[in-house]
Motif scaffolding. Structure first.
Motif, PDB file in Angstrom:
ATOM      1  N   ASP A  52     -19.093 -28.310  12.466  1.00  0.00           N
ATOM      2  CA  ASP A  52     -19.903 -29.162  11.578  1.00  0.00           C
ATOM      3  C   ASP A  52     -20.303 -30.455  12.292  1.00  0.00           C
TER       4      ASP A  52
ATOM      5  N   ARG B  94     -25.809 -24.718  13.223  1.00  0.00           N
ATOM      6  CA  ARG B  94     -25.207 -24.763  11.884  1.00  0.00           C
ATOM      7  C   ARG B  94     -23.701 -24.569  12.024  1.00  0.00           C
ATOM      8  N   GLY B  95     -22.947 -25.422  11.364  1.00  0.00           N
ATOM      9  CA  GLY B  95     -21.492 -25.350  11.443  1.00  0.00           C
ATOM     10  C   GLY B  95     -20.941 -24.002  11.019  1.00  0.00           C
TER      11      GLY B  95
ATOM     12  N   LYS C 243     -36.670 -34.437   2.015  1.00  0.00           N
ATOM     13  CA  LYS C 243     -35.747 -33.609   2.806  1.00  0.00           C
ATOM     14  C   LYS C 243     -36.551 -32.542   3.537  1.00  0.00           C
TER      15      LYS C 243
ATOM     16  N   GLY D 236     -30.482 -29.705  10.435  1.00  0.00           N
ATOM     17  CA  GLY D 236     -30.197 -29.421  11.847  1.00  0.00           C
ATOM     18  C   GLY D 236     -30.191 -27.934  12.155  1.00  0.00           C
ATOM     19  N   GLY D 237     -30.568 -27.138  11.139  1.00  0.00           N
ATOM     20  CA  GLY D 237     -30.458 -25.678  11.256  1.00  0.00           C
ATOM     21  C   GLY D 237     -31.299 -25.060  12.370  1.00  0.00           C
TER      22      GLY D 237
ATOM     23  N   THR E  95     -24.155 -36.535   5.470  1.00  0.00           N
ATOM     24  CA  THR E  95     -23.191 -37.434   4.823  1.00  0.00           C
ATOM     25  C   THR E  95     -22.250 -38.044   5.863  1.00  0.00           C
TER      26      THR E  95
ATOM     27  N   GLY F 251     -34.246 -28.365   9.112  1.00  0.00           N
ATOM     28  CA  GLY F 251     -34.437 -28.260  10.559  1.00  0.00           C
ATOM     29  C   GLY F 251     -35.363 -27.107  10.909  1.00  0.00           C
TER      30      GLY F 251
ATOM     31  N   LEU G 268     -19.946 -36.250   7.135  1.00  0.00           N
ATOM     32  CA  LEU G 268     -18.674 -35.541   6.918  1.00  0.00           C
ATOM     33  C   LEU G 268     -18.845 -34.034   7.056  1.00  0.00           C
TER      34      LEU G 268
ATOM     35  N   THR H 163     -27.007 -31.199   4.685  1.00  0.00           N
ATOM     36  CA  THR H 163     -27.986 -32.287   4.622  1.00  0.00           C
ATOM     37  C   THR H 163     -28.673 -32.330   3.251  1.00  0.00           C
TER      38      THR H 163
END
Ligand code: UDP
Length: 239
Positions: free
Chosen positions: A74, A59-60, A12, A54-55, A135, A15, A137, A142
């Motif tokens: 998101d 970020r959502g 992992k 993706g940060g 996911t 971002g 969703l 992540t």
């Protein structure tokens, strides 16, 4: 050649790591440095699945804090993870490493859609897979996507590349007395609220018996060091 401690890993990468010294976005030199390390690890025979956050782009929660609808925000964060995955795939391929993006959200003209069988097939062919879109969703991260894919793909460990060289009893940047652990259990992480990953990700890794290896991915060469059991890291296990 170095013998890997683990045969199949899920790595992992947040971002933020891909920003390098930039305040935002994708620094291609940094992507290239991480790609070189991944290629070196793959050359040992280890199978590598990647999840990239993706940060560095969106970020959502930040969008929601500014008044956006959380689900749309998101989804934008999820798209950011796909952008990073495509950047990494491009750099890996240019360097001669066969890599495939598998997205949890179907976008067939851009990349393959994630399926367990496809993931296993590519790994067994010696390709690096990049599991994009978390996911798939909203309301997840992540980190949870990484724990989920690590379980699905029967990975021997989840490598969590962070900006510190392991798990500490407190934030080492704020508390000079913070103690670093070589080993710690999932339950100690949860009960002491040591936020190395979100609790859902920790619980998934714990319940599926996947050790989480926390290390500093900012240190050049660290992925290979940790893969061969050297360097500084904390292993999080069931007991
Ligand atoms: N996200 C999501 N569901 C997921 C994975 C990610 O909604 O399964 C969104 C969420 O908005 C998150 C953003 O994508 O803020 C970027 O992911 P994350 O924060 O995990 O990235 P990282 O901090 O690792 O760079």
């Amino acid at each position: 050649m170095t013998k890997p401690v683990y045969k199949r890993i899920l790595l992992k990468v947040s971002g933020e790591v891909l920003m390098g010294q930039q305040p935002y976005g994708i620094d291609l030199d940094t992507v290239g440095r991480v790609a070189d390390e991944i290629i070196a690890c793959a050359a040992t025979g280890a199978q590598i699945a990647l999840v990239i956050g993706g940060g560095n782009i969106f970020r959502g929660l930040a969008g929601a804090a500014k008044g956006m609808d959380r689900v749309s925000a998101d989804h934008m964060g999820i798209m950011a993870t796909v952008m990073n995955a495509l950047a990494m795939q491009g750099v890996l391929s240019r360097k001669g490493m066969d890599a495939r993006v598998l997205s949890a959200i179907a976008m067939p003209t851009v990349c393959e859609t994630y399926a367990h069988s496809k993931g296993i097939y590519h790994l067994e062919q010696g390709r690096v897979i990049i599991c994009a879109a978390g996911t798939g969703l909203p309301f997840f991260t992540t980190d949870t996507g990484a724990a989920l894919r690590a379980a699905e793909l029967s990975c021997d460990a989840l490598f969590k590349g962070t900006s510190v060289d392991g798990v500490y009893s407190a934030d080492p940047k704020k508390d000079p007395a913070a103690r670093r652990y070589d080993r710690i259990t999932f339950n100690e992480i949860l009960s002491n609220d040591l936020r190395i990953m979100d609790p859902a990700a920790i619980a998934l890794a714990r319940d599926n018996g996947i050790p989480v290896v926390v290390f500093s991915i900012r240190k050049p060469g660290a992925i290979m060091e940790v893969l061969s059991g050297n360097g500084l890291y904390t292993t999080v296990t069931k007991d």
